[in-house]
Scaffold this motif. Structure first.
Motif, PDB file in Angstrom:
ATOM      1  N   VAL A 193     -28.599  20.530  17.167  1.00 53.26           N
ATOM      2  CA  VAL A 193     -30.149  20.364  17.772  1.00 53.26           C
ATOM      3  C   VAL A 193     -30.704  21.609  17.208  1.00 53.26           C
ATOM      4  O   VAL A 193     -31.754  21.863  16.556  1.00 53.26           O
ATOM      5  N   ALA A 194     -30.175  22.947  17.610  1.00 57.11           N
ATOM      6  CA  ALA A 194     -30.809  24.217  17.369  1.00 57.11           C
ATOM      7  C   ALA A 194     -30.596  24.515  15.958  1.00 57.11           C
ATOM      8  O   ALA A 194     -29.462  24.529  15.454  1.00 57.11           O
ATOM      9  N   ALA A 195     -31.648  24.806  15.234  1.00 56.41           N
ATOM     10  CA  ALA A 195     -31.704  25.043  13.808  1.00 56.41           C
ATOM     11  C   ALA A 195     -30.722  26.232  13.294  1.00 56.41           C
ATOM     12  O   ALA A 195     -30.274  25.969  12.136  1.00 56.41           O
ATOM     13  N   THR A 196     -30.645  27.225  14.177  1.00 59.13           N
ATOM     14  CA  THR A 196     -29.745  28.482  13.875  1.00 59.13           C
ATOM     15  C   THR A 196     -28.438  28.064  13.928  1.00 59.13           C
ATOM     16  O   THR A 196     -27.622  29.024  13.375  1.00 59.13           O
ATOM     17  N   GLY A 197     -27.797  27.106  14.604  1.00 59.29           N
ATOM     18  CA  GLY A 197     -26.520  26.872  14.592  1.00 59.29           C
ATOM     19  C   GLY A 197     -25.894  27.263  16.174  1.00 59.29           C
ATOM     20  O   GLY A 197     -24.633  26.886  16.504  1.00 59.29           O
ATOM     21  N   ARG A 198     -26.886  27.698  17.008  1.00 53.31           N
ATOM     22  CA  ARG A 198     -26.612  27.859  18.238  1.00 53.31           C
ATOM     23  C   ARG A 198     -26.458  26.520  19.139  1.00 53.31           C
ATOM     24  O   ARG A 198     -26.956  25.525  18.688  1.00 53.31           O
ATOM     25  N   LEU A 199     -25.218  26.632  20.078  1.00 53.29           N
ATOM     26  CA  LEU A 199     -25.369  25.582  20.940  1.00 53.29           C
ATOM     27  C   LEU A 199     -26.368  25.297  21.941  1.00 53.29           C
ATOM     28  O   LEU A 199     -26.876  26.237  22.285  1.00 53.29           O
ATOM     29  N   SER A 200     -26.621  24.116  22.331  1.00 55.94           N
ATOM     30  CA  SER A 200     -27.533  23.964  23.299  1.00 55.94           C
ATOM     31  C   SER A 200     -26.873  22.984  24.352  1.00 55.94           C
ATOM     32  O   SER A 200     -25.978  22.401  24.115  1.00 55.94           O
ATOM     33  N   SER A 201     -27.488  22.738  25.666  1.00 56.51           N
ATOM     34  CA  SER A 201     -26.762  21.962  26.440  1.00 56.51           C
ATOM     35  C   SER A 201     -28.061  21.296  27.317  1.00 56.51           C
ATOM     36  O   SER A 201     -29.075  21.602  27.397  1.00 56.51           O
ATOM     37  N   SER A 202     -27.453  20.184  27.906  1.00 57.79           N
ATOM     38  CA  SER A 202     -28.308  19.189  28.740  1.00 57.79           C
ATOM     39  C   SER A 202     -27.651  18.652  29.990  1.00 57.79           C
ATOM     40  O   SER A 202     -26.338  18.254  29.873  1.00 57.79           O
ATOM     41  N   ASP A 203     -28.146  18.202  30.877  1.00 59.60           N
ATOM     42  CA  ASP A 203     -27.918  17.499  31.935  1.00 59.60           C
ATOM     43  C   ASP A 203     -26.668  18.051  32.845  1.00 59.60           C
ATOM     44  O   ASP A 203     -25.408  17.404  32.727  1.00 59.60           O
ATOM     45  N   PRO A 204     -26.611  19.280  33.125  1.00 59.97           N
ATOM     46  CA  PRO A 204     -27.708  20.398  33.088  1.00 59.97           C
ATOM     47  C   PRO A 204     -27.821  21.143  32.103  1.00 59.97           C
ATOM     48  O   PRO A 204     -26.805  21.430  31.461  1.00 59.97           O
ATOM     49  N   GLY A 245     -50.643  31.621   8.973  1.00 57.24           N
ATOM     50  CA  GLY A 245     -49.969  31.687  10.231  1.00 57.24           C
ATOM     51  C   GLY A 245     -48.405  30.827  10.326  1.00 57.24           C
ATOM     52  O   GLY A 245     -47.720  31.458  10.669  1.00 57.24           O
ATOM     53  N   ARG A 246     -48.644  29.660   9.268  1.00 56.95           N
ATOM     54  CA  ARG A 246     -47.373  29.261   9.260  1.00 56.95           C
ATOM     55  C   ARG A 246     -46.506  29.910   8.355  1.00 56.95           C
ATOM     56  O   ARG A 246     -45.147  29.770   8.636  1.00 56.95           O
ATOM     57  N   ARG A 247     -47.122  30.494   7.243  1.00 54.71           N
ATOM     58  CA  ARG A 247     -46.115  31.194   6.676  1.00 54.71           C
ATOM     59  C   ARG A 247     -45.335  32.547   7.095  1.00 54.71           C
ATOM     60  O   ARG A 247     -44.240  32.973   7.112  1.00 54.71           O
ATOM     61  N   ALA A 248     -46.184  33.105   8.114  1.00 54.42           N
ATOM     62  CA  ALA A 248     -46.041  34.338   8.681  1.00 54.42           C
ATOM     63  C   ALA A 248     -44.715  33.905   9.833  1.00 54.42           C
ATOM     64  O   ALA A 248     -43.751  34.594   9.966  1.00 54.42           O
ATOM     65  N   GLY A 249     -44.891  32.690  10.324  1.00 57.36           N
ATOM     66  CA  GLY A 249     -43.959  32.287  11.096  1.00 57.36           C
ATOM     67  C   GLY A 249     -42.635  31.954  10.453  1.00 57.36           C
ATOM     68  O   GLY A 249     -41.417  32.173  11.166  1.00 57.36           O
ATOM     69  N   ALA A 250     -42.429  31.332   9.259  1.00 55.19           N
ATOM     70  CA  ALA A 250     -41.306  31.191   8.479  1.00 55.19           C
ATOM     71  C   ALA A 250     -40.674  32.571   8.318  1.00 55.19           C
ATOM     72  O   ALA A 250     -39.504  32.591   8.114  1.00 55.19           O
ATOM     73  N   GLU A 251     -41.541  33.549   7.929  1.00 57.87           N
ATOM     74  CA  GLU A 251     -40.929  34.744   7.572  1.00 57.87           C
ATOM     75  C   GLU A 251     -40.260  35.502   8.983  1.00 57.87           C
ATOM     76  O   GLU A 251     -39.260  36.345   8.677  1.00 57.87           O
ATOM     77  N   ARG A 252     -41.069  35.464   9.988  1.00 61.94           N
ATOM     78  CA  ARG A 252     -40.030  35.799  11.223  1.00 61.94           C
ATOM     79  C   ARG A 252     -38.925  35.028  11.356  1.00 61.94           C
ATOM     80  O   ARG A 252     -37.932  35.706  11.626  1.00 61.94           O
ATOM     81  N   THR A 253     -38.894  33.609  10.897  1.00 66.17           N
ATOM     82  CA  THR A 253     -37.663  33.059  11.227  1.00 66.17           C
ATOM     83  C   THR A 253     -36.532  33.625  10.233  1.00 66.17           C
ATOM     84  O   THR A 253     -35.420  33.695  10.628  1.00 66.17           O
ATOM     85  N   ALA A 254     -36.991  33.866   9.001  1.00 65.65           N
ATOM     86  CA  ALA A 254     -36.007  34.385   7.767  1.00 65.65           C
ATOM     87  C   ALA A 254     -35.693  35.594   8.498  1.00 65.65           C
ATOM     88  O   ALA A 254     -34.102  35.690   8.179  1.00 65.65           O
ATOM     89  N   ILE A 255     -36.249  36.370   9.069  1.00 63.06           N
ATOM     90  CA  ILE A 255     -35.433  37.596   9.526  1.00 63.06           C
ATOM     91  C   ILE A 255     -34.540  37.334  10.436  1.00 63.06           C
ATOM     92  O   ILE A 255     -33.252  37.943  10.633  1.00 63.06           O
ATOM     93  N   ASN A 256     -34.867  36.649  11.536  1.00 61.47           N
ATOM     94  CA  ASN A 256     -33.960  36.418  12.697  1.00 61.47           C
ATOM     95  C   ASN A 256     -33.026  35.519  12.572  1.00 61.47           C
ATOM     96  O   ASN A 256     -31.946  35.702  13.102  1.00 61.47           O
ATOM     97  N   ALA A 257     -32.982  34.369  11.705  1.00 56.01           N
ATOM     98  CA  ALA A 257     -32.122  33.484  11.804  1.00 56.01           C
ATOM     99  C   ALA A 257     -31.005  33.993  11.091  1.00 56.01           C
ATOM    100  O   ALA A 257     -29.666  33.456  11.616  1.00 56.01           O
ATOM    101  N   PRO A 258     -30.673  34.816  10.284  1.00 60.20           N
ATOM    102  CA  PRO A 258     -29.219  35.199   9.695  1.00 60.20           C
ATOM    103  C   PRO A 258     -28.509  36.118  10.962  1.00 60.20           C
ATOM    104  O   PRO A 258     -27.363  35.889  11.125  1.00 60.20           O
ATOM    105  N   MET A 259     -29.309  36.765  11.824  1.00 59.01           N
ATOM    106  CA  MET A 259     -28.606  37.383  13.064  1.00 59.01           C
ATOM    107  C   MET A 259     -28.308  36.151  13.920  1.00 59.01           C
ATOM    108  O   MET A 259     -27.368  36.334  14.368  1.00 59.01           O
ATOM    109  N   GLN A 260     -29.233  35.484  14.378  1.00 53.23           N
ATOM    110  CA  GLN A 260     -28.945  34.625  15.575  1.00 53.23           C
ATOM    111  C   GLN A 260     -27.904  33.548  15.112  1.00 53.23           C
ATOM    112  O   GLN A 260     -27.154  33.108  15.799  1.00 53.23           O
ATOM    113  N   GLY A 261     -28.072  33.127  13.752  1.00 58.98           N
ATOM    114  CA  GLY A 261     -26.984  32.088  13.419  1.00 58.98           C
ATOM    115  C   GLY A 261     -25.852  32.816  13.145  1.00 58.98           C
ATOM    116  O   GLY A 261     -24.734  32.272  13.308  1.00 58.98           O
ATOM    117  N   THR A 262     -25.563  33.971  12.555  1.00 54.07           N
ATOM    118  CA  THR A 262     -24.361  34.673  12.727  1.00 54.07           C
ATOM    119  C   THR A 262     -23.633  34.919  13.913  1.00 54.07           C
ATOM    120  O   THR A 262     -22.431  34.658  14.212  1.00 54.07           O
TER     121      THR A 262
END
Length: 907
Positions: free
Chosen positions: A642-653, A813-830
């Motif tokens: 589900v989460a694009a970066t590789g994080r686990l998510s949970s539901s119910d609850p 705006g969309r380009r800037a959002g992708a750049e923010r993701t580019a910076i964070n994703a390697p850290m959150q994904g790792t």
């Protein structure tokens, strides 16, 4: 009329050798050899005229060694050098094939057989019948209902029945057959003196190479001695004779379209060869090629040759069991009465062994007039050895669910080789949703039968056991069939990127049984405490409503954005901060936060009301209702895809969204309790994403702060404010913390100003000072943005990719959002990869040593365990060690551990 074989793959190297040895040694008037190449060209022309394929690939061996030489340096070592007059014909032949407009394939480090095997496998997954033109017996292993061999020199066809008739074994046993006999021409070791008859006899008697090896001690005579002496080398023989079906190619079967021939170039070559027959083929050909018009690809949606069985008798079931037991890999799926893995009843199972060959075994359909079905317990007892056999490879779609369902019936599913949901997710987490219907549409261009199509919708929707078998059988068999087709489409693509294949094999797939165990273990909650919390929240929510009405000067529907908008912007005259896509003033949560930060009372009251209402409805009211009556515990569902970066998510609850920094959130965590005699143990990575930033950026000051064990937020405040660490105030540390975490999430100075409640200029000054003191961080961010724009993706330390569709978008705006993701994703994904690796290591410890320890929750950077009271100390040591050694970074990983009677105490 469409061609019987839309795709033809030609073993050109094989035909060139055969033509050289079989045909006269012709030369032209210049003395140039032409006999072999003319033989191949005439064969190609005849093949095209007879079959008129839509796609065609002419495949040659590449010069040099293949991967088999790395496995076995003596491979083909006894072959004499290629005759010079044959070598001279290769380049002209390939030039002519290109001029004919035929796709020519020469792939380094593999053999033509492997390229053909890969393309044929991909075509089979797409439902495209394929004809392989070859005289090589090794290719017989590729034959199935979609793949046929033709020996163009003898005009003989080999389908599955033909392979069995010619060799005495079916196609799926050809590799075993070849491994036992060996191949003197290729210098493949086998069993000395084991010829065709012996190989066929052994395979018939023992079922295959594994069976022969297992029974080697019982085979008498000299041949038995030879077999036993060869046991160590038989696995190598199998590797050498197995055709690869996952070569990394830049194109697929439907890319192999013929293009118009270059008539003048062909004429030049044919004149040079002095071939009047070939020159005659050019007569009347203008600039358009003598090829069929570019047709539409054979639509995978048609799923040709579908053969789905509904299994209602013991004999039919036994036939399928034998097929499953002899299959190298099979797909399977369970059908149940619901989606709650702890309560759903098993209704049936489906299987697929080849695309289009699938079956459904109903065991519990109970609608009026339902036909007799096989007994569920007997079916599962017969399947249990197969499903629990780790050496029998299985593929499924979201196999964690099937594993949990089967566990309730006493079956521990093993041999999970592939999960198509995870294959898709690892290939591209953002390309599509990863459910079967979406994957079939995107990757196979096929519209599956949706559950709603046969069960209806809403309150009248039928459970699967109420669906007539005629509909249920096709639906269930299709699930298994599509799963197998998806795997055959995904796996070659994963193998083509070794880092992704390794991530898939070493992290995502091993996590499947672990998450199943965590889910089934569940967590105990104090329902009475939650009930009291619900009452308290109800009183506070009512008080907030009263205050909101007073602030607005009249009652209103506090849940109505329309009424809130009218009060804000028409009655109270609050500033319009943002607008909806339709141009109306927005009352989103972001807008409320900004208005509240500016000192407006009503937005703040509404925010508090929303927050407490959500906690009450989602957790304090709902959790007691979710307690499983059989286990007395709550069982969440973890989601890997589900989460694009590789994080686990949970539901119910959803365990990820319980707030930790508010008193209300801590009260809810207090209701998660340990069993009597056990304690809760929470192990949390300390500032893991900042540590990963230090590692990735290599910034000296940041590295030094972590290596020397400094308080990173105090150290950052000291750096950017020019103070001694001991002089930093709490407020200054808070600001530095906001900068540290904000920047790795791509926060701008504007966002930082809002968060800290300061002027934008002051926030910009903080940011500028930060980057001046940590230049390595700025360099990393600039580097990752540039790399993302070039590659369109970023990677974690472990090779996980996040594709960024908007990184080059014209909208700023969309380009800037992708750049923010580019910076964070390697850290959150790792960080996500690291905690998954820790979970795998800890589960291995728990499963092997069986300590009184249960892994019960994973939330963000935290793992939660239930540990026997007398094992807390040793468990703490083992857990900390496993988590801190889950990755090697330039800075230490630190894990904070807490222990208590409940989750809040342990945190």
């Amino acid at each position: 009329m469409p061609p019987k074989y839309p795709l033809i793959l030609v073993d050109a190297s094989g035909y060139l050798f055969r033509a050289y040895h079989a045909l006269p040694k012709l030369t032209n008037s210049r003395g140039e050899p032409t006999g072999a190449l003319l033989g191949v060209l005439n064969m190609l022309r005849k093949l095209i005229e007879e079959h008129r394929p839509e796609y065609l690939g002419v495949v040659f061996d590449a010069a040099g060694k293949s991967f088999r030489n790395d496995l076995y340096p003596a491979y083909k070592a006894h072959r004499p050098p290629m005759p010079e007059d044959l070598r001279e014909q290769i380049q002209p032949l390939q030039e002519v094939i290109r001029a004919m407009g035929l796709p020519l394939l020469v792939i380094p480090e593999v053999e033509a057989d492997d390229v053909i095997g890969t393309l044929a496998t991909q075509a089979a997954a797409m439902g495209i019948p394929t004809l392989i033109s070859t005289g090589d017996k090794d290719m017989a292993q590729l034959v199935d209902e979609h793949v046929t061999l033709v020996n163009t020199m003898t005009d003989t066809l080999l389908d599955p029945a033909g392979v069995r008739e010619k060799f005495g074994v079916p196609p799926e046993r050809i590799v075993d057959y070849l491994s036992l006999m060996g191949d003197s021409a290729d210098n493949v070791p086998g069993v000395p003196k084991c010829g065709e008859k012996t190989a066929v006899k052994w395979i018939a008697e023992y079922g295959g190479l594994e069976g022969v090896i297992a029974n080697a001690g019982t085979i008498k005579g000299k041949i038995g001695e030879n077999l036993r002496a060869a046991l160590d080398q038989l696995p190598l023989s199998r590797q050498l004779t197995t055709i690869k079906r996952d070569v990394a190619l830049e194109y697929g079967p439907t890319d192999l379209r013929r293009t118009p021939p270059d008539v003048e170039t062909l004429r030049g070559w044919y004149e040079r060869f002095e071939s009047r027959r070939l020159l005659a083929t050019l007569d009347g050909i203008a600039q358009q090629a003598d090829t069929p018009p570019a047709p539409e690809p054979v639509p995978p949606a048609a799923l040709p040759h579908v053969d789905y069985d509904l299994i209602l008798t013991p004999d039919a079931f036994e036939i399928w069991m034998r097929r499953l037991e002899s299959a190298a890999l099979f797909a399977f799926d369970t059908e149940t009465t619901g989606l709650d893995y702890m309560r759903a009843d098993l209704v049936g199972l489906s299987f697929a062994i080849e695309p289009g060959q699938a079956a459904y075994v109903p065991v519990a359909h109970a609608y009026p007039g339902a036909p007799d079905q096989l007994d569920r317990d007997r079916v599962l007892a017969r399947l249990k050895p197969l499903l629990e056999d780790a050496s029998r490879s299985k593929v499924g779609q979201n196999l964690k669910f099937d594993m949990s369902v089967l566990a309730r019936h006493g079956i521990e599913l093993r041999g999970i080789a592939h999960d198509t949901m995870l294959e898709s997710y690892v290939l591209d987490s953002t390309a599509t949703r990863h459910n079967m219907d979406a994957l079939a549409k995107k990757y196979l261009d096929y519209d599956t039968v949706h559950f709603e199509d046969i069960a209806g919708k809403g309150v009248k929707q039928l459970s699967f056991d109420q669906i007539p078998l005629e509909q249920a059988g096709h639906y269930a068999a299709e699930d298994a069939d599509i799963t197998l087709r998806l795997h055959r489409a995904f796996w070659p693509r994963l193998e083509a990127t070794p880092s992704l294949a390794h991530l898939y094999r070493s992290i995502e797939m091993p996590l499947v049984p672990i998450l199943s165990r965590i889910e089934r273990t569940g967590v105990r909650i104090d329902s009475g405490l939650l009930a009291r919390q619900s009452q308290d929240l109800g009183r506070r929510i009512a008080e907030l409503e009263t205050q909101a009405y007073a602030s607005a000067r009249h009652p209103f529907n506090i849940g109505s954005p329309k009424q809130i908008g009218a009060i804000f912007f028409e009655e109270l005259g609050l500033p319009v901060v943002a607008k909806t896509p339709k141009g109306a003033p927005s009352t989103s949560e972001d807008v409320l936060e900004r208005l509240a930060a500016d000192g407006h009372e009503l937005p703040g009251l509404i925010l508090q009301h929303r927050s407490l209402s959500k906690l009450k409805s989602t957790y304090t009211d709902k959790l007691p209702q979710m307690v499983n009556p059989e286990t007395g515990r709550v069982h969440t569902s973890y989601h890997q895809a589900v989460a694009a970066t590789g994080r686990l998510s949970s539901s119910d609850p959803n365990l990820q969204n319980i707030p930790i920094r508010t008193e209300e959130g801590r009260l809810i965590r207090r209701a998660f309790i340990a069993e009597p005699g056990y304690r809760m143990l929470a192990a949390d990575y300390s500032q893991i994403e900042l540590r990963i930033m230090a590692h990735l950026s290599g910034d000296e000051r940041l590295l030094n702060a972590f290596v020397t064990g400094q308080d990173i937020h105090r150290a950052t405040a000291a750096e950017i404010l020019g103070l001694a660490p001991e002089s930093v105030t709490s407020e200054q540390r808070r600001s530095a913390k906001a900068i540290n975490f904000g920047l790795i999430y791509g926060m701008s100075a504007f966002g930082l100003a809002r968060q800290l409640g300061i002027e934008r200029g002051a926030a910009q000054e903080y940011v500028d000072r930060y980057f001046a003191r940590y230049p390595g961080v700025r360099a990393f961010m600039d580097r990752i943005r540039a790399q993302a724009r070039e590659d369109r993706y970023v990677e974690t330390l472990f090779g996980r990719r996040l594709y960024l569709a908007d990184i080059g978008h014209s909208n700023q705006g969309r380009r800037a959002g992708a750049e923010r993701t580019a910076i964070n994703a390697p850290m959150q994904g790792t960080a996500a990869d690291i905690i998954k690796r820790a979970m795998i290591a800890l589960d291995q410890w728990i499963q092997s040593e069986r300590p009184p320890v249960r892994m019960i929750m994973q939330v963000h950077d935290e793992l939660v365990f239930e540990v026997a009271e007398d094992a807390v100390e040793i468990a703490s040591v083992r857990i900390r060690s496993a988590m801190e050694s889950a990755a090697e970074l330039a800075v230490p990983l630190i894990v904070d551990i807490g222990v208590g009677e409940n989750w809040d105490e342990a945190h």
